[in-house]
Every structure is written in C-alpha cells, then in structure tokens.
Design an enzyme around this catalytic site. Sequence first.
Site, PDB file in Angstrom:
ATOM      1  CG  HIS A   1      -0.067   5.582   4.595  1.00 62.32           C
ATOM      2  ND1 HIS A   1       0.597   5.924   3.475  1.00 62.32           N
ATOM      3  CD2 HIS A   1      -0.201   4.213   4.114  1.00 62.32           C
ATOM      4  CE1 HIS A   1       0.706   5.137   2.744  1.00 62.32           C
ATOM      5  NE2 HIS A   1       0.454   4.051   2.869  1.00 62.32           N
TER       6      HIS A   1
ATOM      7  CG  ASN B   1       2.114   4.419  -1.872  1.00 60.29           C
ATOM      8  OD1 ASN B   1       1.488   5.039  -0.931  1.00 60.29           O
ATOM      9  ND2 ASN B   1       2.333   3.187  -1.712  1.00 60.29           N
TER      10      ASN B   1
END
Length: 479
Positions: A53, A126
């Site tokens: 990320h 997510n």
Amino acid sequence: MSKILTTASGAPVADNQNSRSAGPRGPLLLDDFHLIEKLAHFNRENIPERRVHAKGSGAYGTFTVTRDITGYTSAKLFEQVGKQTETFLRFSTVGGERGSADTERDPRGFAVKFYTEEGNWDIVGNNTPVFFIRDPLKFPDFIHTQKRHPQSNLKNAQIFWDSWSHSPEALHQVTILFSDRGIPDGYRHMHGFGSHTYSLINAQGERTWVKWHFKTQQGIKNLAPADAARLAGTDPDYAQRDLFEAIERGDYPRWTVCIQVMSEAEAASRDENPFDVTKTWSQKDYPLIEVGVLELNRNPLNYFAEVEQAAFGPSNMVPGVGLSPDRMLQGRVFAYADAHRYRVGTNHQQLPVNAPRCPVNSYQRDGSMATGSYGSAPNYEPNSYAAAPKQSPRHAEPALALNGSADRYDHREDADYYSHAGALFRLMSDEQKALLISNIAGTMAGVSENVIQRQLQYFFKADPAYGEGIAKGLGINLA
C-alpha cells in the site's frame, strides 16, 4: 510583512543564497551550520515506504449515524442517530511502489480512521470483500510475488501465477482482480470493505460477528485496460488528482456504511467457516443493514505529514468493537502496528494525523521523538498515586469460547476453493465474462506450461465455462 527565515532551532538566517567560503573562490567552511543543517535534513527527508500500500491518497471527512445499532454495540460513536465523528480515509494500491501508476490492476486499500471520543478506531480494508490467502504465515510469501523479481527487478507474471496455482484459495480474489472491477476509475467510484469478520459488543456484553461494507454513492465506474494503460503513461497520479480536485470543488464523495451481522450461535453451527477471509457471507442469508454515511470533505494541507505518516491498524479499537478468530486479521493486528513502529517511529501515535481526539493516559514513556512523556507523573503501575491512570474492568470484552488443542491445523482441510468464485462468475454478464477471460489469458501468456495446467483446473472446478474460456484464450485444444 513576511516572516523571517530561520534555522530549525529558530535562529534568523541572514543569507540563504550563498554558502560560507574561504574567499570568493576558496573551499567551503565547516562552521556554516545553516548549510550543514540544510543538507543533513535533506538526506533524511524520506522515511521507508510502506511494504504494501505504498502509493496512496487521503482525505478527512465525517461519519454520520443513520440507524440505531445500539442493540449490537455500546461504542459511543453509534449511540445516537445523527451523531457525527471525524474521520480520515486513505486509499491506495497494494503492490506498486510509491511512484507507481494509480491505474494498475491491483486491489485498492480502503483504510478508515474514526477519531472517536473513546479513542481511535481503524477499519483497515480493501475495495474487495475477500483476500488471496487465509493464513498470515503465507503473507510475506504472497507479497513477494506481487513485487519485483529478485534478479531482473521486473514485475513477473510467472511468479504470481505460480504462487496462485499452489494456493487455490486465492481463486475468489483472483476472479475479482481480473474482472472489470480490477481497475477502478479512481477512488470515488469503488466500494470499500472491512473484508475480515469483526465483532460488535453491546452494553449487556453480548457479542455479534459483523462484516463492514462501504457502498459508493457515486456509482461504480471502472477503467478499460487500454484506458488504464494510457493513463499510466499520461497521468500516473490519476486517482489522486480525481479525489483531490473533486473535494477542492466541493463535490464531496460519500459512501453508505452497512453491516452484515451473525450471532455467535449461528457462527458455531455453520459448516462454512465464517472467519475465512477468502469467502463472503451470503447477502440473502445475512442482508446488509445500513448504519451511516461516510463523507470526505477536506483535503490534507501537507501530503507527507498527513497521508504518508498516517498509520492505520486493526489493533486500534474502542469499547464496543472487537476482533474475531479470522487468522489474517489476527496476523495483521501485530504486523501493522509493528510496521508503523519501524517506518514512522516508536511514537507514531503522537503525530497529529494519528493522535486520538480524546485524552491519552498510559505508562508508555520516552522513545524516539517523544513529546511530553507525561511530565513528572509516575511511569509504573500499580502505584499509590490517586490521580494516576487506573485500569477499567467495566471495559473488558466478554469471554470467547474456544475448543481444541494448540497445534498447526491445516487450513486447507476446508477445500471448497471454487464455489464462491464460480458463483461470482455466473453472476457476470456475457460482456463481463469475456473481459475477465481476456484479462486472465493475457497475463498467463508466456507462463510455464505446468503452472498453466495447474491453474486451469481451478477455473474448470469453479465453472466449466470459466475454464473453457481461459483455455480457449490461451490457445489450448481441449479435444
């Protein structure tokens, strides 16, 4: 009147254009503390990028309660319909580096921090309701396959398909990843999910298992592969630009926040493991319950301070919410907090973007970049000081019933890797199926034959038409 330029220690700077030297053409002098400080700080401007990320965007906003769920949770942010809580949300890609394109085919991170009156609560999710693996022991191996090849330093389809072909539980997430939703059109036009099973605990100490959903009110929009590739070259920060500019012009993105709930008794009686993050809960059996609305309405003033240093972790909880036996969730409880201690620092919670909006009273002291450290207050417990922080037994979670012996249980004893992926495939339109097959076949071209054959059988087990489509796309004769 303009401000006077100073050094980091506050001394006025007389000249910020010329270094001190021995004569106009002579060497520079070591006593030029302004030059030394400026270069030394520049060398240390970067912190390690996130291992996953790394590329992300963030914004502040509010969460507003629209439905009473106090029957499920005692958390104060839900105590009244209409109550607002300040939030910070960070979107991200997963596998790419900090300078990678926003339009790569990749899951998107959807991490929400709620600044509640009882502390910070994070949902680190997510844009997909499932994940590739079930056990955190395999997480480092999986992420290595999403990064660059150790020799060529190139992205390599062979290694991620090889990994997935040895991990059939990944098929559900792989199907989502290569579908039309694999490349969202920016961050505003995608759903978010807590993905894991969490828990809610009410005032009576009753626990309910829960899944979190964030439904975009902007509508789902996705990018065609050709458009995504074009944008990767012409506007690699496309999603960042879209989010920032929308908020700047007052077009605030919103998500409807929903939950699915399951009682402890139901969970115990189910054949399918409700804590398996590779699978979803049926919305027919466990319908969505609207809880509130999340709105983003303020851009950060400084990207590094507020987005790059933002630290989210599922260990950040408040009374009334909790974890579950989900293996991946339990692994993340340690891994995320530990990553922040390494990447940002021991006292990352003291940075403004991470600091709770409520009083913090702990016996944690000192460490790099500590501020205050509670002055002269005692740094040990128990102690005899009446005003010192004391534990609060009324905030204890109810006991969680367990059974079985400590061992390394094979998570693959549940071998139903295919039914959820097959059901998703059958929900797709013919156009969506064709795109899914084209996307998968395109990335598998050039992968070794043994990997293709191993993976191909999973597609067939999910749905014969799924397998036949991939085989045809790869030019494999099934006759």
